[in-house]
Design a protein around this motif. Structure first.
Motif, mmCIF file in Angstrom:
data_model
loop_
_atom_site.group_PDB
_atom_site.id
_atom_site.type_symbol
_atom_site.label_atom_id
_atom_site.label_comp_id
_atom_site.label_asym_id
_atom_site.label_seq_id
_atom_site.Cartn_x
_atom_site.Cartn_y
_atom_site.Cartn_z
ATOM 1 N N PRO A 1 0.814 -1.218 0.000
ATOM 2 C CA PRO A 1 0.000 0.000 0.000
ATOM 3 C C PRO A 1 0.846 1.266 0.000
ATOM 4 C CG PRO A 1 -0.021 -1.012 2.171
ATOM 5 C CD PRO A 1 0.664 -1.976 1.261
ATOM 6 N N PHE A 2 2.040 1.203 0.608
ATOM 7 C CA PHE A 2 2.870 2.401 0.695
ATOM 8 C C PHE A 2 3.525 2.707 -0.648
ATOM 9 C CE2 PHE A 2 2.730 0.140 4.757
ATOM 10 C CZ PHE A 2 2.015 1.074 5.490
ATOM 11 N N ALA A 3 3.948 1.659 -1.350
ATOM 12 C CA ALA A 3 4.472 1.857 -2.696
ATOM 13 C C ALA A 3 3.371 2.382 -3.623
ATOM 14 C CB ALA A 3 5.048 0.550 -3.238
ATOM 15 N N LEU A 4 2.166 1.869 -3.430
ATOM 16 C CA LEU A 4 1.032 2.307 -4.254
ATOM 17 C C LEU A 4 0.725 3.786 -4.022
ATOM 18 C CD1 LEU A 4 -1.041 1.188 -6.262
ATOM 19 C CD2 LEU A 4 -2.508 0.610 -4.322
ATOM 20 N N LEU A 5 0.704 4.207 -2.761
ATOM 21 C CA LEU A 5 0.461 5.621 -2.459
ATOM 22 C C LEU A 5 1.557 6.504 -3.048
ATOM 23 C CD1 LEU A 5 -0.688 5.317 1.272
ATOM 24 C CD2 LEU A 5 -2.086 6.147 -0.619
ATOM 25 N N THR A 6 2.801 6.060 -2.925
ATOM 26 C CA THR A 6 3.919 6.856 -3.433
ATOM 27 C C THR A 6 3.852 6.981 -4.955
ATOM 28 O OG1 THR A 6 5.326 6.148 -1.606
ATOM 29 C CG2 THR A 6 6.433 7.001 -3.563
ATOM 30 N N LYS A 7 3.493 5.886 -5.621
ATOM 31 C CA LYS A 7 3.442 5.901 -7.081
ATOM 32 C C LYS A 7 2.286 6.741 -7.607
ATOM 33 C CE LYS A 7 2.667 2.782 -11.011
ATOM 34 N NZ LYS A 7 2.372 1.385 -11.415
ATOM 35 N N GLU A 8 1.111 6.578 -7.042
ATOM 36 C CA GLU A 8 -0.080 7.188 -7.632
ATOM 37 C C GLU A 8 -0.391 8.575 -7.065
ATOM 38 O OE1 GLU A 8 -3.446 4.744 -8.160
ATOM 39 O OE2 GLU A 8 -2.307 3.343 -9.377
ATOM 40 N N ASP A 9 0.183 8.907 -5.907
ATOM 41 C CA ASP A 9 -0.099 10.211 -5.306
ATOM 42 C C ASP A 9 1.149 10.733 -4.610
ATOM 43 O OD1 ASP A 9 -1.402 12.467 -4.336
ATOM 44 O OD2 ASP A 9 -2.246 11.415 -2.608
ATOM 45 N N PRO A 10 2.201 11.013 -5.359
ATOM 46 C CA PRO A 10 3.453 11.463 -4.728
ATOM 47 C C PRO A 10 3.315 12.782 -3.987
ATOM 48 C CG PRO A 10 3.565 11.698 -7.122
ATOM 49 C CD PRO A 10 2.327 10.911 -6.823
ATOM 50 N N SER A 11 2.341 13.600 -4.357
ATOM 51 C CA SER A 11 2.137 14.885 -3.668
ATOM 52 C C SER A 11 1.360 14.729 -2.366
ATOM 53 C CB SER A 11 1.390 15.861 -4.586
ATOM 54 O OG SER A 11 0.091 15.367 -4.883
ATOM 55 N N CYS A 12 0.815 13.538 -2.121
ATOM 56 C CA CYS A 12 0.097 13.213 -0.867
ATOM 57 C C CYS A 12 -1.155 14.057 -0.655
ATOM 58 C CB CYS A 12 1.025 13.373 0.344
ATOM 59 S SG CYS A 12 2.530 12.397 0.267
ATOM 60 N N ASP A 13 -1.802 14.489 -1.723
ATOM 61 C CA ASP A 13 -2.969 15.353 -1.543
ATOM 62 C C ASP A 13 -4.233 14.838 -2.219
ATOM 63 O OD1 ASP A 13 -2.256 15.763 -4.170
ATOM 64 O OD2 ASP A 13 -1.845 17.907 -3.957
ATOM 65 N N VAL A 14 -4.206 13.617 -2.773
ATOM 66 C CA VAL A 14 -5.387 13.064 -3.441
ATOM 67 C C VAL A 14 -5.883 11.799 -2.743
ATOM 68 C CG1 VAL A 14 -6.326 12.118 -5.576
ATOM 69 C CG2 VAL A 14 -4.743 14.049 -5.667
ATOM 70 N N LEU A 15 -4.986 10.851 -2.518
ATOM 71 C CA LEU A 15 -5.364 9.578 -1.909
ATOM 72 C C LEU A 15 -5.272 9.686 -0.388
ATOM 73 C CD1 LEU A 15 -3.591 7.027 -4.280
ATOM 74 C CD2 LEU A 15 -5.953 7.838 -4.352
ATOM 75 N N ALA A 16 -6.399 9.440 0.287
ATOM 76 C CA ALA A 16 -6.434 9.532 1.747
ATOM 77 C C ALA A 16 -6.048 8.226 2.411
ATOM 78 C CB ALA A 16 -7.829 9.957 2.210
ATOM 79 N N SER A 17 -6.259 7.094 1.722
ATOM 80 C CA SER A 17 -5.989 5.799 2.337
ATOM 81 C C SER A 17 -5.940 4.725 1.266
ATOM 82 C CB SER A 17 -7.075 5.458 3.373
ATOM 83 O OG SER A 17 -8.356 5.395 2.765
ATOM 84 N N VAL A 18 -5.564 3.528 1.703
ATOM 85 C CA VAL A 18 -5.657 2.317 0.889
ATOM 86 C C VAL A 18 -6.506 1.325 1.672
ATOM 87 C CG1 VAL A 18 -4.390 0.379 -0.110
ATOM 88 C CG2 VAL A 18 -3.453 2.684 -0.275
ATOM 89 N N LEU A 19 -7.391 0.610 0.965
ATOM 90 C CA LEU A 19 -8.255 -0.375 1.606
ATOM 91 C C LEU A 19 -7.836 -1.782 1.214
ATOM 92 C CD1 LEU A 19 -11.788 1.232 1.008
ATOM 93 C CD2 LEU A 19 -10.129 1.716 2.822
ATOM 94 N N ARG A 20 -7.719 -2.649 2.213
ATOM 95 C CA ARG A 20 -7.572 -4.077 1.980
ATOM 96 C C ARG A 20 -8.926 -4.685 2.314
ATOM 97 N NH1 ARG A 20 -9.217 -8.653 4.498
ATOM 98 N NH2 ARG A 20 -7.768 -10.381 4.328
ATOM 99 N N GLN A 21 -9.567 -5.287 1.328
ATOM 100 C CA GLN A 21 -10.945 -5.738 1.493
ATOM 101 C C GLN A 21 -11.074 -7.214 1.129
ATOM 102 O OE1 GLN A 21 -14.214 -4.154 -1.175
ATOM 103 N NE2 GLN A 21 -14.703 -3.075 0.721
ATOM 104 N N ASP A 22 -11.780 -7.956 1.981
ATOM 105 C CA ASP A 22 -12.074 -9.353 1.644
ATOM 106 C C ASP A 22 -12.750 -9.426 0.278
ATOM 107 O OD1 ASP A 22 -11.195 -10.051 4.152
ATOM 108 O OD2 ASP A 22 -13.032 -11.090 4.734
ATOM 109 N N ALA A 23 -12.335 -10.370 -0.542
ATOM 110 C CA ALA A 23 -13.065 -10.630 -1.782
ATOM 111 C C ALA A 23 -14.390 -11.320 -1.452
ATOM 112 C CB ALA A 23 -12.233 -11.490 -2.709
ATOM 113 N N VAL A 24 -15.393 -11.025 -2.232
ATOM 114 C CA VAL A 24 -16.667 -11.735 -2.146
ATOM 115 C C VAL A 24 -16.690 -12.776 -3.262
ATOM 116 C CG1 VAL A 24 -19.173 -11.544 -2.277
ATOM 117 C CG2 VAL A 24 -17.843 -9.712 -1.204
#
Length: 454
Positions: free
Chosen positions: A280-303
């Motif tokens: 999740p931390f690599a994902l946040l760094t890659k997709e939102d390097p400015s830290c102002d768009v993505l508030a969190s990452v969710l790990r969710q059970d698959a249905v």
């Protein structure tokens, strides 16, 4: 006779946690201490004077800063407020100026309102709050507004402790909640003011996006609201930027997971959703390097998905339920067409919608059906203006063609470059509940469906 503000605070401190403070009153020739609460000291320990009292408070303050609040006797509302004083000399200058104006004073430790917690007000059966602010946030737009017990359950899930708050008819309590222990009792909840016999009772109105939903992420907040309303939400671990991870929801029985990025506000289909675990931390760094768009990452059970899709309220107030067999990510991206769904699945989704509509008003949501029951995997508020022939009603000076097969990113580029007054002519099959339709609605430009497009 009504109690003065320092007397109210002293009585409040007998029963609850308050920020460490020293209260001073103007007298002939200077200042007189009335009350105080400092950690590891007896209540109302007397000091030799204002200088010693302020010095002791500064030393005890975790932030090494103090605030000065001024007020008139027997007036519960504060006057001027000075924040973040770092020296005895600076604080003494402020209290002396206020005292010369006949104002009474409360000097309290500075509590960081940007520590990831929230501040707000409980009044009767209503609780309202927001992050990064004082309890006066309730005078501004964007606060969370919930029935007291719903709000308490939400805060307990997010922060891992139940706030030390209670609801009483006619009582108004200003509070703040902190991830680290604060105040003279050293707990997570601080009370700032409390009044009884407050007239009237406001009704809670659940609305988002709001300041707290942006704090933890729009998807996380919507799913929390669905969970608190009693709906099946897959077990979710939220990993926010600004507060510790928290979890909610119900185990689905699957050992597989989805990793979902969670923007502060909706950006349909723009950021990563992937089946399986990813850093999740690599994902946040890659997709939102400015830290102002993505508030969190969710790990969710698959249905275990027999069917998946989405549901929206259309312009004529009818419910559109669309989806397909299996997992719905490609359908939501517009890469697969909607299919005919079994009547039982549609009936179960409609039942979920009716309950959500009763709780929140018109909603849009993504769902997964495991063959037995419906799971909510995203929830947003509001109806749409879409019809069977128009995604966004309206006239345009000229129309730009967009082919569904070109994908979401091509649509975003077309919308960004589109001249003023233009509309979009959508060619190809797609669902009214898909991200393609959602992106068009959010853009606000007229968008019509070409003949045979759906």
């Amino acid at each position: 006779m009504d109690l003065q503000k320092d007397e109210v605070l002293d009585r409040l401190a007998d029963e609850a946690n308050v920020a460490q403070f020293v209260a001073l009153r103007p007298v002939a020739g200077g200042l007189k201490q009335s009350f105080c609460r400092l950690r590891d000291m007896d209540p109302n320990t007397p000091f030799s004077g204002a200088i010693e009292a302020i010095a002791a408070l500064l030393a005890a303050s975790g932030s090494a800063m103090v605030n000065v609040r001024s007020y008139l006797p027997h007036d519960p509302r504060s006057r001027e407020f000075v924040y973040g004083l770092t020296s005895v000399e600076a604080a003494l200058a402020v209290v002396t100026r206020f005292a010369n104006e006949g104002l009474h004073l409360i000097v309290n430790e500075t509590i960081d309102v940007r520590d990831g917690g929230v501040s707000g007000v409980v009044q009767g059966d209503l609780i309202e709050f927001a992050p990064d602010d004082t309890p006066r946030c309730v005078e501004k737009p964007g606060v969370v507004s919930l029935p007291f017990e719903v709000g308490m359950k939400l805060l307990t899930l997010v922060y891992g402790f139940r706030p030390e708050l209670e609801s009483r008819p006619g009582r108004r309590t200003e509070f703040s909640i902190h991830p680290l222990r604060r105040g003279w009792r050293g707990t997570h909840t601080l009370l700032w003011e409390q009044e009884d016999d407050v007239p009237g009772q406001a009704e809670a109105t659940a609305r988002w996006p709001n300041r707290f939903s942006r704090h933890i992420g729009d998807k996380a907040f919507g799913l929390l609201m669905a969970h608190l309303a009693g709906h099946r939400v897959p077990r979710t671990l939220a990993i926010p930027r600004r507060i510790a991870p928290f979890s909610f929801g119900t185990a689905t029985g699957s050992s597989e997971v989805w990793t979902r990025t969670c923007p502060a506000e909706p950006h349909p289909g723009l950021y990563t959703t992937v089946k399986g675990w990813t850093d999740p931390f690599a994902l946040l760094t890659k997709e939102d390097p400015s830290c102002d768009v993505l508030a969190s990452v969710l790990r969710q059970d698959a249905v275990p998905a027999r069917f998946s899709g989405a549901a929206i309220v259309q312009a004529d107030d009818t419910l559109a339920v669309e989806g397909l067999a299996g997992e719905g990510d490609l359908f939501m991206l517009g890469a697969r067409d909607p299919e005919e769904l079994p009547e039982r699945v549609i009936s179960d989704v409609v039942t979920s919608f009716r309950a959500l509509d009763t709780a929140f008003g018109p909603v849009r949501f993504e769902w997964v059906h495991d063959g037995q029951k419906t799971w909510i995997v995203q929830l947003h508020l509001g109806a749409t203006a879409s019809t069977a022939t128009e995604v966004v009603p309206g006239d345009a000076t000229h129309w730009l063609d967009f082919t569904v097969g070109d994908g979401l990113e091509a649509l975003r580029v077309l919308l960004a470059d589109a001249p003023e007054g233009s509309g979009v002519n959508v060619i190809g099959q797609f669902g009214m509940t898909s991200h393609i339709a959602d992106v068009l609605r959010r853009a606000g430009r007229p968008a019509r469906i070409a003949t045979g497009g759906i």
